[in-house]
Design a protein around this motif. Structure first.
Motif, PDB file in Angstrom:
ATOM      1  N   TYR A 850      23.742 -40.934  47.101  1.00 29.71           N
ATOM      2  CA  TYR A 850      23.863 -40.039  45.961  1.00 29.71           C
ATOM      3  C   TYR A 850      22.492 -39.904  45.316  1.00 29.71           C
ATOM      4  N   ALA A 851      22.342 -38.902  44.496  1.00 29.79           N
ATOM      5  CA  ALA A 851      21.080 -38.673  43.799  1.00 29.79           C
ATOM      6  C   ALA A 851      21.150 -39.270  42.402  1.00 29.79           C
ATOM      7  N   SER A 852      20.006 -39.742  41.923  1.00 32.44           N
ATOM      8  CA  SER A 852      19.869 -40.223  40.552  1.00 32.44           C
ATOM      9  C   SER A 852      18.735 -39.451  39.890  1.00 32.44           C
ATOM     10  N   SER A 853      18.820 -39.315  38.553  1.00 37.01           N
ATOM     11  CA  SER A 853      17.833 -38.452  37.907  1.00 37.01           C
ATOM     12  C   SER A 853      17.703 -38.775  36.428  1.00 37.01           C
ATOM     13  N   TYR A 854      16.631 -38.282  35.860  1.00 36.90           N
ATOM     14  CA  TYR A 854      16.507 -38.083  34.416  1.00 36.90           C
ATOM     15  C   TYR A 854      16.504 -36.579  34.189  1.00 36.90           C
ATOM     16  N   VAL A 855      17.403 -36.106  33.350  1.00 38.66           N
ATOM     17  CA  VAL A 855      17.442 -34.683  33.059  1.00 38.66           C
ATOM     18  C   VAL A 855      16.552 -34.379  31.854  1.00 38.66           C
ATOM     19  N   GLY A 856      16.101 -33.139  31.772  1.00 39.79           N
ATOM     20  CA  GLY A 856      15.255 -32.735  30.661  1.00 39.79           C
ATOM     21  C   GLY A 856      16.040 -32.545  29.381  1.00 39.79           C
ATOM     22  N   ILE A 857      15.358 -32.658  28.266  1.00 35.36           N
ATOM     23  CA  ILE A 857      16.000 -32.479  26.967  1.00 35.36           C
ATOM     24  C   ILE A 857      16.421 -31.021  26.814  1.00 35.36           C
ATOM     25  N   PRO A 858      17.684 -30.747  26.468  1.00 32.64           N
ATOM     26  CA  PRO A 858      18.155 -29.361  26.359  1.00 32.64           C
ATOM     27  C   PRO A 858      17.605 -28.698  25.096  1.00 32.64           C
ATOM     28  N   ARG A 859      18.114 -27.504  24.798  1.00 32.49           N
ATOM     29  CA  ARG A 859      17.655 -26.804  23.599  1.00 32.49           C
ATOM     30  C   ARG A 859      17.828 -27.713  22.381  1.00 32.49           C
ATOM     31  N   SER A 860      16.773 -27.817  21.598  1.00 30.84           N
ATOM     32  CA  SER A 860      16.823 -28.654  20.406  1.00 30.84           C
ATOM     33  C   SER A 860      16.153 -27.911  19.255  1.00 30.84           C
ATOM     34  N   ILE A 861      16.761 -27.992  18.089  1.00 32.02           N
ATOM     35  CA  ILE A 861      16.317 -27.257  16.914  1.00 32.02           C
ATOM     36  C   ILE A 861      16.068 -28.244  15.781  1.00 32.02           C
ATOM     37  N   PHE A 862      14.923 -28.094  15.114  1.00 34.52           N
ATOM     38  CA  PHE A 862      14.554 -28.975  14.022  1.00 34.52           C
ATOM     39  C   PHE A 862      14.072 -28.134  12.845  1.00 34.52           C
ATOM     40  N   PHE A 863      14.584 -28.472  11.663  1.00 30.38           N
ATOM     41  CA  PHE A 863      14.225 -27.749  10.447  1.00 30.38           C
ATOM     42  C   PHE A 863      13.625 -28.742   9.454  1.00 30.38           C
ATOM     43  N   ASN A 864      12.452 -28.392   8.899  1.00 28.53           N
ATOM     44  CA  ASN A 864      11.756 -29.281   7.980  1.00 28.53           C
ATOM     45  C   ASN A 864      11.368 -28.531   6.715  1.00 28.53           C
ATOM     46  N   VAL A 865      11.329 -29.266   5.614  1.00 25.59           N
ATOM     47  CA  VAL A 865      10.880 -28.742   4.326  1.00 25.59           C
ATOM     48  C   VAL A 865       9.829 -29.700   3.771  1.00 25.59           C
ATOM     49  N   THR A 866       8.720 -29.130   3.304  1.00 23.87           N
ATOM     50  CA  THR A 866       7.652 -29.913   2.686  1.00 23.87           C
ATOM     51  C   THR A 866       7.359 -29.346   1.307  1.00 23.87           C
ATOM     52  N   ALA A 867       7.321 -30.221   0.331  1.00 24.14           N
ATOM     53  CA  ALA A 867       6.934 -29.830  -1.024  1.00 24.14           C
ATOM     54  C   ALA A 867       5.566 -30.413  -1.315  1.00 24.14           C
ATOM     55  N   ARG A 868       4.613 -29.559  -1.628  1.00 25.28           N
ATOM     56  CA  ARG A 868       3.262 -30.041  -1.945  1.00 25.28           C
ATOM     57  C   ARG A 868       3.014 -29.941  -3.448  1.00 25.28           C
ATOM     58  N   PHE A 869       2.475 -31.033  -3.990  1.00 22.42           N
ATOM     59  CA  PHE A 869       2.161 -31.113  -5.410  1.00 22.42           C
ATOM     60  C   PHE A 869       0.640 -31.197  -5.603  1.00 22.42           C
TER      61      PHE A 869
END
Length: 869
Positions: A850-869
């Motif tokens: 049988y085959a073994s594998s590492y699969v790639g990371i699928p679609r991933s979404i990240f949202f960030n907010v930065t407040a600068r003072f």
């Protein structure tokens, strides 16, 4: 025109630091435009003495002269004689400072292939022109080494795989030097390239930020960054920056959760009217989480889900890693011809590795026909302890797995390994500037020691960790002391059009290892080591002289031609220093270390460099000889280490940037690499280094794509920024695990007459079926020329700064969206076929193919907010 005091500060500090840090090439390497010169009238007031009284007019003249001088140096540095790639803060931000790794950042440059198991810093696998991470050097803020000096790479296999000494959010920039870099940029022990990381620095203007975000795989992060700006008035005012970030991800594949915390602090104090400065840096990063125990059987992925992982009830592998880095640095401006600098550094990186494997998965059974022992350090020690007649040697080991848990397999299901390293060092450097010569001399003097380690086995986890009860290894110690000096000269001839850069690096390395009490070094019948108290010491001293020569020529119309040659060396991992203990079969391990691996690297190219358009074309050839080879006989637990390998890497690279308008910039790069073995030898046959096997002459290296490419567009207008990029990874050869048995052909016979071809993970590609059959008589027929399919990933980064007018302290809110693998492609990163898995207690557990594998990371979404003072 007069220059403000803060303006003088920025000019002097920027230019002096640029030269003194050894990073004198400007960002023009990737078509970054140097700042426009500040024109100051010459009043004739003459130079000033740093720290002494001076009129504003005299200061202005002095600053103008220094600015002009350093600008000339920066312009010279577009004549670098290597195919260097520079990664700036914008590219770091677009990578995603919370979900990426410092290695994933590098994939934006030519000839770099990278993948990882998880979000963030999770078991990265890296190659540069086909040369793997363990063969590369990495540095921080100059020559400070980041790789494990005892093993190579960030750490040895399955050690320090989570977290990192520096994270993306702590970086200012990164530079990739493929092949062999000039001595002052090379670092320690590389046969394929140097990755130079530069950490963040405090700025003159104060600010404070609070940031946080959420994303795919139940990921989140929160933190803050405080920059003091100038504390007080004047050019010599100190400044500091403090950053902390806490992050968590449930992980991908399922269950590979990671919790991490990253702290960064730096304080700088200019002096001598800003021409010199000293700094102190402290970085403390930690990560605790799970990694995938073994490449996952493809049938299980297909039957369950793309994110399938072995449940923790079957098996798990967990790491707890900490990284402490402390640096004291000083740069002293002596005069326009001499700048001195030095760094004193300390690194401490303790690590705990824990693994568990359900006994039901150890032997083949029709209900679960998949082995999961590939990475878990289990290997079924067998019936050991009191009453078994084997490996019972008070006071070193008294635990009885059979009596405690009912069977030796149940009693040996968990293992804990405790270790790590600590390093102290000193890096002096002098930059000498003459009318036609820019000379750099310096060195690296450092010592790395292994932290006291121990290994324990038990039937469950958590477990007792008692030396004399369940310890299978403890004591001993290893260390490596490095003495490196280098000198190089950049000679500028023919009206500064021809630049010749000769250099040499001289290295002496003293290594020693005291044999620990270890089950793996015990006699297979008595269970006794030749010296169980661990007083047997192996030591070795090696030295190398590695020359370098670079040449560039300025052609008309902004064209620059260049060529370089460099020699580099990598020293044997300290694990290759083993106790030579004869057992009942008369087989012993090596008692002396292999010689260094050596590379001869050649590069030639041409670049076109203007503020609006940049183009680089180059070709390279690298040959590695005396390559490390080892053979492990799993029936006897004995290994043999030697320098029998050789490989070659050659190809072509292209990179470009074009500013279409003031707001739009196009970029791209492409590379072709062909890597192949030059002889037959036992080796780790993948960049992941989790598969041991036999390499055949003429075969391509597994896990090295022939084609790699990146392209995209960047848009910046006012508060809005956008970056659309794509990356292409071409086809790559995989490996095939043969059923372990004795080969009929002596051409591939193992080095020991009583050894077997246990776990011969052998590439089967690019060898004709008939020829392979002749070499491996008795093995079952297998497919030919199997390649992992190519794949294309698209990424998007969007950000918007919302000005907060009317708020006294809040400057703006920044919203950013990062989408990786926008098209949601399902693809394989690592893949191999296996009809048989690891030997168990002298036998073999045969399973269906049988085959073994590492699969790639699928679609991933990240949202960030930065407040600068």
């Amino acid at each position: 025109m007069m220059i403000s005091r803060s303006g003088r500060h920025r000019i002097i500090l920027l230019t002096a630091c640029s030269v003194a840090s050894g990073m004198v090439f400007s960002a023009r390497v990737w078509a970054q435009t140097a700042p426009a010169p500040v024109i100051v009238p010459d009043t004739g007031a003459g130079p000033i003495i740093p720290g002494g009284p001076a009129t504003p007019e005299a200061q202005a003249v002095h600053i103008a002269k220094i600015k002009k001088y350093y600008r000339e140096l920066l312009l010279k540095e577009k004549n670098v004689s290597t195919a260097v790639s520079h990664i700036d803060k914008k590219q770091i931000e677009a990578t995603g400072t919370q979900q990426g790794s410092i290695q994933s950042l590098l994939k934006q440059t030519p000839s770099v292939n990278e993948y990882q198991q998880n979000i963030g810093q999770g078991v990265p696998v890296l190659t540069v022109r086909g040369v793997r991470n363990s063969q590369l050097a990495s540095t921080l803020n100059g020559l400070i080494p980041l790789q494990d000096l005892l093993s190579g790479g960030q750490g040895s296999f399955l050690s320090n795989n989570l977290g990192s000494p520096i994270t993306l959010g702590q970086l200012e920039s990164t530079t990739v030097y493929p092949g062999v870099a000039p001595p002052d940029k090379q670092g320690f022990a590389t046969v394929g390239g140097t990755i130079a990381y530069e950490s963040k620095k405090p700025t003159a203007q104060p600010y404070a930020e609070i940031f946080g975000g959420i994303g795919s795989f139940d990921s989140s992060n929160a933190g803050f960054e405080i920059n003091t700006g100038d504390i007080g008035k004047g050019i010599d005012a100190p400044r500091a920056i403090l950053r902390y970030n806490q992050s968590y991800t449930y992980g991908f594949p399922d269950g590979d959760s990671i919790r991490s915390g990253d702290m960064y602090f730096q304080v700088e104090k200019p002096y001598d009217e800003g021409l010199s400065h000293m700094s102190a840096t402290v970085i403390y990063n930690r990560a605790d989480g799970y990694i995938t125990t073994a490449p996952l059987p493809v049938p299980l992925q297909q039957a369950n889900s793309y994110s399938y992982n072995f449940p923790h009830s079957l098996t798990y592998t967990r790491e707890n890693n900490k990284y402490l880095t402390a640096i004291l640095h000083d740069e002293t401006y002596i005069n326009p011809h001499l700048i001195l600098e030095a760094s004193l550094f300390y690194l401490r990186q303790p690590s705990t590795f824990t693994s568990y494997q359900n006994p039901n998965t150890i032997a083949y059974n029709p209900a679960f026909p998949y082995q999961v022992t590939f990475q878990v350090p289990y290997f079924a020690d067998g019936p050991v302890g009191p009453g078994t007649g084997f490996y019972y040697n008070p006071p070193f080991f008294t635990y009885n797995p059979l009596a405690t848990f009912g069977s030796y397999t149940a009693g040996e299901s968990a293992e804990v390994n405790i270790g790590g390293t600590q390093t102290i060092g000193f890096t002096p450097r002098a930059n000498i500037f003459l009318p036609h010569n820019d000379i750099t001399v310096g060195g690296l003097f450092t010592k790395e020691m292994a932290l006291g380690g121990a290994s324990y086995i038990y039937g469950s986890e958590p477990m007792p960790q008692i030396i004399g009860y369940n310890s299978i290894g403890f004591g001993g110690g290893s260390q490596r002391t490095i003495y490196t000096v280098f000198a190089q000269d950049k000679i500028n001839l023919f009206h500064n059009t021809l630049h010749i850069e000769p250099g040499i690096q001289l290295t002496g390395v003293y290594s020693s290892a005291i044999a620990a009490f270890s089950y793996s070094q015990a006699d297979i019948n008595t269970g006794l080591t030749s010296n169980p108290t661990g007083n047997y010491k192996l030591q070795n001293y090696g030295k190398q002289a590695d020359p370098y020569l670079g040449v560039t020529y300025d052609f008309p119309d902004n064209f620059v031609g260049y060529a370089e040659y460099g020699k580099g060396a990598r020293y044997a991992p300290i694990t290759d220093y083993t106790l030579g203990t004869a057992n009942s079969l008369g087989i012993s391990s090596t008692t002396s270390a292999p010689k260094p691996e050596v590379v001869h690297a050649y590069t030639a190219g041409i670049r076109y460099d203007t503020p609006d358009f940049y183009l680089n074309l180059d070709t390279f050839y690298q040959k590695v000889t005396a390559q490390f080879s080892f053979y492990t006989n799993y029936q006897t637990g004995v290994s043999n280490y030697s320098n029998t390998g050789a490989s070659a890497y050659h190809g072509y690279e292209m990179s470009t940037k074009y500013r279409l308008t003031n707001d739009i910039e196009l970029f791209g790069n492409a590379s072709y690499t062909q890597a192949q073995y030059l002889n037959n030898f036992f080796a780790n046959v993948t960049p992941f280094e989790g598969q041991f096997g036999y390499a055949f002459k003429g075969e391509p290296l597994a896990g090295v794509p022939n084609w790699l490419g990146n392209f995209g567009v960047e848009y910046d207008h006012g508060p809005f920024s956008a970056r659309l990029s794509g990356s292409y990874t071409g086809q790559q050869f995989i490996t095939y695990d043969f059923a372990p048995q004795l080969p009929a052909n002596p051409e591939i016979a193992p080095p020991s007459p009583n050894s077997s071809l246990a776990l011969a993970t052998t590439p089967y590609y690019a060898v004709p079926q008939s020829e392979l059959g002749n070499k491996l008589s008795g093995f079952a027929p297998i497919p030919q020329n199997f390649k992992l399919p190519s794949f294309f990933l698209a990424n998007v980064y969007l950000s918007y700064k919302l000005p907060m007018h009317g708020y006294e302290h809040l400057q703006y809110l920044k919203f950013s969206l990062n989408v990786q693998n926008l098209l949601g492609l399902h693809y394989y990163q690592h893949y191999f076929l296996a009809p048989a898995e690891l030997p168990q207690n002298g036998g073999f557990a045969l399973t269906p193919t049988y085959a073994s594998s590492y699969v790639g990371i699928p679609r991933s979404i990240f949202f960030n907010v930065t407040a600068r003072f």
